[in-house]
Design a protein around this motif. Structure first.
Motif, PDB file in Angstrom:
ATOM      1  N   ALA A 142       0.832  -1.206   0.000  1.00  0.00           N
ATOM      2  CA  ALA A 142       0.000   0.000   0.000  1.00  0.00           C
ATOM      3  C   ALA A 142       0.865   1.253   0.000  1.00  0.00           C
ATOM      4  CB  ALA A 142      -0.919  -0.007   1.221  1.00  0.00           C
ATOM      5  N   ALA A 143       1.959   1.227   0.757  1.00  0.00           N
ATOM      6  CA  ALA A 143       2.851   2.383   0.804  1.00  0.00           C
ATOM      7  C   ALA A 143       3.530   2.612  -0.539  1.00  0.00           C
ATOM      8  CB  ALA A 143       3.902   2.177   1.895  1.00  0.00           C
ATOM      9  N   GLU A 144       3.976   1.552  -1.166  1.00  0.00           N
ATOM     10  CA  GLU A 144       4.653   1.689  -2.455  1.00  0.00           C
ATOM     11  C   GLU A 144       3.678   2.166  -3.535  1.00  0.00           C
ATOM     12  OE1 GLU A 144       6.491  -2.110  -3.017  1.00  0.00           O
ATOM     13  OE2 GLU A 144       8.306  -1.512  -1.899  1.00  0.00           O
ATOM     14  N   ALA A 145       2.429   1.704  -3.476  1.00  0.00           N
ATOM     15  CA  ALA A 145       1.429   2.173  -4.443  1.00  0.00           C
ATOM     16  C   ALA A 145       1.162   3.665  -4.241  1.00  0.00           C
ATOM     17  CB  ALA A 145       0.140   1.375  -4.285  1.00  0.00           C
ATOM     18  N   TRP A 146       1.065   4.088  -2.991  1.00  0.00           N
ATOM     19  CA  TRP A 146       0.881   5.521  -2.685  1.00  0.00           C
ATOM     20  C   TRP A 146       2.022   6.341  -3.247  1.00  0.00           C
ATOM     21  CZ3 TRP A 146       4.295   8.198   0.620  1.00  0.00           C
ATOM     22  CH2 TRP A 146       3.911   9.510   0.946  1.00  0.00           C
ATOM     23  N   LEU A 147       3.243   5.901  -3.001  1.00  0.00           N
ATOM     24  CA  LEU A 147       4.407   6.653  -3.471  1.00  0.00           C
ATOM     25  C   LEU A 147       4.493   6.670  -4.990  1.00  0.00           C
ATOM     26  CD1 LEU A 147       6.954   8.223  -2.724  1.00  0.00           C
ATOM     27  CD2 LEU A 147       8.182   6.041  -2.616  1.00  0.00           C
ATOM     28  N   ALA A 148       4.221   5.531  -5.615  1.00  0.00           N
ATOM     29  CA  ALA A 148       4.320   5.448  -7.075  1.00  0.00           C
ATOM     30  C   ALA A 148       3.301   6.345  -7.768  1.00  0.00           C
ATOM     31  CB  ALA A 148       4.134   3.998  -7.517  1.00  0.00           C
ATOM     32  N   ASN A 149       2.117   6.491  -7.167  1.00  0.00           N
ATOM     33  CA  ASN A 149       1.044   7.253  -7.804  1.00  0.00           C
ATOM     34  C   ASN A 149       0.932   8.698  -7.317  1.00  0.00           C
ATOM     35  OD1 ASN A 149      -0.183   5.098  -9.480  1.00  0.00           O
ATOM     36  ND2 ASN A 149      -0.570   4.138  -7.505  1.00  0.00           N
ATOM     37  N   HIS A 150       1.762   9.057  -6.349  1.00  0.00           N
ATOM     38  CA  HIS A 150       1.692  10.412  -5.805  1.00  0.00           C
ATOM     39  C   HIS A 150       2.230  11.404  -6.844  1.00  0.00           C
ATOM     40  CE1 HIS A 150       1.823  13.761  -3.063  1.00  0.00           C
ATOM     41  NE2 HIS A 150       1.453  13.012  -2.041  1.00  0.00           N
ATOM     42  N   PRO A 151       1.459  12.434  -7.191  1.00  0.00           N
ATOM     43  CA  PRO A 151       1.937  13.383  -8.203  1.00  0.00           C
ATOM     44  C   PRO A 151       3.081  14.262  -7.712  1.00  0.00           C
ATOM     45  CG  PRO A 151      -0.127  14.138  -7.248  1.00  0.00           C
ATOM     46  CD  PRO A 151       0.100  12.743  -6.731  1.00  0.00           C
ATOM     47  N   HIS A 152       3.209  14.402  -6.391  1.00  0.00           N
ATOM     48  CA  HIS A 152       4.216  15.302  -5.836  1.00  0.00           C
ATOM     49  C   HIS A 152       4.598  14.790  -4.445  1.00  0.00           C
ATOM     50  CE1 HIS A 152       6.448  18.958  -5.296  1.00  0.00           C
ATOM     51  NE2 HIS A 152       5.695  19.369  -4.290  1.00  0.00           N
ATOM     52  N   PRO A 153       5.382  13.695  -4.376  1.00  0.00           N
ATOM     53  CA  PRO A 153       5.669  13.083  -3.076  1.00  0.00           C
ATOM     54  C   PRO A 153       6.376  14.035  -2.112  1.00  0.00           C
ATOM     55  CG  PRO A 153       6.293  11.624  -4.869  1.00  0.00           C
ATOM     56  CD  PRO A 153       5.985  12.942  -5.493  1.00  0.00           C
ATOM     57  N   PRO A 154       6.058  13.939  -0.834  1.00  0.00           N
ATOM     58  CA  PRO A 154       6.764  14.751   0.152  1.00  0.00           C
ATOM     59  C   PRO A 154       8.215  14.296   0.264  1.00  0.00           C
ATOM     60  CG  PRO A 154       5.413  13.128   1.251  1.00  0.00           C
ATOM     61  CD  PRO A 154       5.087  13.025  -0.209  1.00  0.00           C
ATOM     62  N   ASP A 155       9.121  15.231   0.407  1.00  0.00           N
ATOM     63  CA  ASP A 155      10.538  14.913   0.559  1.00  0.00           C
ATOM     64  C   ASP A 155      11.229  16.103   1.202  1.00  0.00           C
ATOM     65  OD1 ASP A 155      13.027  13.155  -0.566  1.00  0.00           O
ATOM     66  OD2 ASP A 155      13.464  15.294  -0.730  1.00  0.00           O
ATOM     67  N   PRO A 156      12.012  15.911   2.277  1.00  0.00           N
ATOM     68  CA  PRO A 156      12.135  14.675   3.048  1.00  0.00           C
ATOM     69  C   PRO A 156      10.942  14.510   3.977  1.00  0.00           C
ATOM     70  CG  PRO A 156      13.441  16.388   4.058  1.00  0.00           C
ATOM     71  CD  PRO A 156      12.846  17.000   2.812  1.00  0.00           C
ATOM     72  N   ALA A 157      10.620  13.283   4.309  1.00  0.00           N
ATOM     73  CA  ALA A 157       9.484  13.037   5.200  1.00  0.00           C
ATOM     74  C   ALA A 157       9.582  11.612   5.716  1.00  0.00           C
ATOM     75  CB  ALA A 157       8.160  13.256   4.459  1.00  0.00           C
ATOM     76  N   SER A 158       8.731  11.294   6.685  1.00  0.00           N
ATOM     77  CA  SER A 158       8.674   9.933   7.223  1.00  0.00           C
ATOM     78  C   SER A 158       7.244   9.417   7.153  1.00  0.00           C
ATOM     79  CB  SER A 158       9.140   9.900   8.680  1.00  0.00           C
ATOM     80  OG  SER A 158      10.506  10.246   8.781  1.00  0.00           O
ATOM     81  N   VAL A 159       7.106   8.096   6.977  1.00  0.00           N
ATOM     82  CA  VAL A 159       5.798   7.440   7.007  1.00  0.00           C
ATOM     83  C   VAL A 159       5.903   6.198   7.883  1.00  0.00           C
ATOM     84  CG1 VAL A 159       5.133   8.260   4.711  1.00  0.00           C
ATOM     85  CG2 VAL A 159       6.272   6.034   4.947  1.00  0.00           C
ATOM     86  N   LEU A 160       4.752   5.705   8.318  1.00  0.00           N
ATOM     87  CA  LEU A 160       4.686   4.441   9.045  1.00  0.00           C
ATOM     88  C   LEU A 160       4.178   3.354   8.099  1.00  0.00           C
ATOM     89  CD1 LEU A 160       3.084   5.557  12.429  1.00  0.00           C
ATOM     90  CD2 LEU A 160       5.433   4.776  12.080  1.00  0.00           C
ATOM     91  N   ILE A 161       4.863   2.216   8.102  1.00  0.00           N
ATOM     92  CA  ILE A 161       4.409   1.040   7.365  1.00  0.00           C
ATOM     93  C   ILE A 161       4.307  -0.093   8.373  1.00  0.00           C
ATOM     94  CG2 ILE A 161       4.857  -0.574   5.489  1.00  0.00           C
ATOM     95  CD1 ILE A 161       6.567   1.566   4.153  1.00  0.00           C
ATOM     96  N   ALA A 162       3.090  -0.532   8.642  1.00  0.00           N
ATOM     97  CA  ALA A 162       2.844  -1.521   9.704  1.00  0.00           C
ATOM     98  C   ALA A 162       3.492  -1.048  11.001  1.00  0.00           C
ATOM     99  CB  ALA A 162       3.361  -2.889   9.290  1.00  0.00           C
ATOM    100  N   ASN A 163       3.351   0.248  11.268  1.00  0.00           N
ATOM    101  CA  ASN A 163       3.874   0.896  12.470  1.00  0.00           C
ATOM    102  C   ASN A 163       5.394   0.831  12.593  1.00  0.00           C
ATOM    103  OD1 ASN A 163       1.430   1.885  13.324  1.00  0.00           O
ATOM    104  ND2 ASN A 163       0.988   0.145  14.660  1.00  0.00           N
TER     105      ASN A 163
END
Length: 253
Positions: free
Chosen positions: A140-161
Motif C-alpha cells: 500500500a505504501a509503495e502504491a501511494w508513493l508510485a502514484n503520488h503526483p508530488h511526493p513529500p521529501d524529506p518526510a517519514s511514514v509508518l508502514i505496519a507501524n
C-alpha cells in the motif's frame, strides 16, 4: 534563493544565542525559529519551499490566516533575526538569519500557521517523530508513493507501524521508502530523560490497542504495560493514527 540546504545550515545561529539563563521571551523566539526550520523538513516540503522562493515577489507576499497570538510571536521572531542579520556575530549568520526569515515567510504566505502551531505543540510535548502518512502494508505504501503526483521529501511514514523515510528526486523521479531509525533514536533519548511509568496494564496487544483506540482525546503518547513489556502508545493527530511501539526498540543493535 534559499534552499533546503540553507535551512539545514541555519541552526547554528540559534544555538549561539541559546543559554540556560535566557529570558522566557528569547526562549520562545529561538524555539519558534528552530521549529519553523524543522517544520518544512518534517512535512516534506522541499520542492514547494524552493519553488516558492523562485518567485520574484515571494518575500513580499502577505500573510494568510493565522491567530493573532501566533502572528505576534512570528513577528517578534522576525524582528529578532532581522536584527541579527543586520548585526551578525559571524559573517555566515547573515545567510542563516535569512533562512529563518524565509522559513517563517513561507509558512505565513502559504497559510500554514495552524499546521505549524500543531507541529510546535507536538515538539513541546516531545511527541514521537512526525509522520505524513501511515500504511498497513508495504504494498500500500509503495502504491501511494508510485502514484503520488508530488511526493513529500524529506518526510517519514509508518508502514505496519515501522518508520520509513520518503526519498524522492524530482529530476530523476527516483522514489524509495528505506527503513528509518528515527523511532529508535527517539526512544533512546526519551528513556534517558525519564523512567517509563505505565498508565495502564494489559495481558495482550489486542487489549492495549482497543483501550488506546477508545480514548476520545488521547495525549501524544503514554506508556503502557503489555504482558511483561513496556510499550509507547502514540497518537498522530495530523493523520488520525494510533500506534503501539515496543520500548525494546531502544535497545542497542
Amino acid at each position: 534563493m534559499t534552499t533546503l540546504s540553507d535551512l539545514a545550515d541555519a541552526h547554528p545561529v540559534i544555538g549561539r544565542r541559546w543559554s540556560p539563563d535566557q529570558s522566557s521571551e528569547q526562549k520562545r523566539i529561538l524555539c519558534l525559529a528552530r521549529d519553523a526550520l524543522d517544520f518544512i523538513f518534517a512535512t516534506g516540503q522541499r520542492y514547494d519551499f524552493e519553488d516558492f522562493f523562485k518567485r520574484p515577489d515571494a518575500r513580499g507576499l502577505p500573510r494568510r490566516g493565522g491567530t493573532s497570538e501566533l502572528s505576534e510571536r512570528m513577528d517578534g521572531t522576525k524582528r529578532f533575526f532581522e536584527k541579527v542579520r543586520g548585526e551578525p556575530e559571524l559573517a555566515e549568520e547573515v545567510a542563516q538569519s535569512q533562512a529563518i526569515l524565509d522559513a517563517i515567510q513561507y509558512i505565513e504566505s502559504t497559510g500554514q500557521q495552524e499546521a505549524f502551531a500543531a507541529f510546535q505543540q507536538q515538539v513541546e510535548s516531545n511527541d514521537p517523530p512526525f509522520v505524513v502518512a501511515s500504511f498497513d502494508t508495504r504494498e500500500a505504501a509503495e502504491a501511494w508513493l508510485a502514484n503520488h503526483p508530488h511526493p513529500p521529501d524529506p518526510a517519514s511514514v509508518l508502514i505496519a507501524n515501522e518508520f520509513h523515510d520518503v526519498v524522492y528526486d524530482r529530476e530523476t523521479n527516483l522514489r524509495r521508502l528505506p527503513r528509518s531509525r528515527a523511532l529508535k533514536w527517539y526512544l533512546e533519548e526519551l528513556v534517558e530523560k525519564e523512567q517509563p511509568v505505565p498508565v495502564a496494564s494489559f495481558e495482550t496487544l489486542e487489549e492495549a490497542d482497543a483501550w488506546w483506540r477508545a480514548q476520545s482525546e488521547p495525549p501524544g503518547w503514554a506508556w503502557v504495560r503489555v504482558g511483561g513489556q513496556i510499550y509507547m502508545a502514540a497518537y498522530y493527530p495530523n493523520i488520525q493514527h494510533r500506534a503501539l511501539f515496543p520500548l525494546s526498540l531502544a535497545r542497542p543493535g
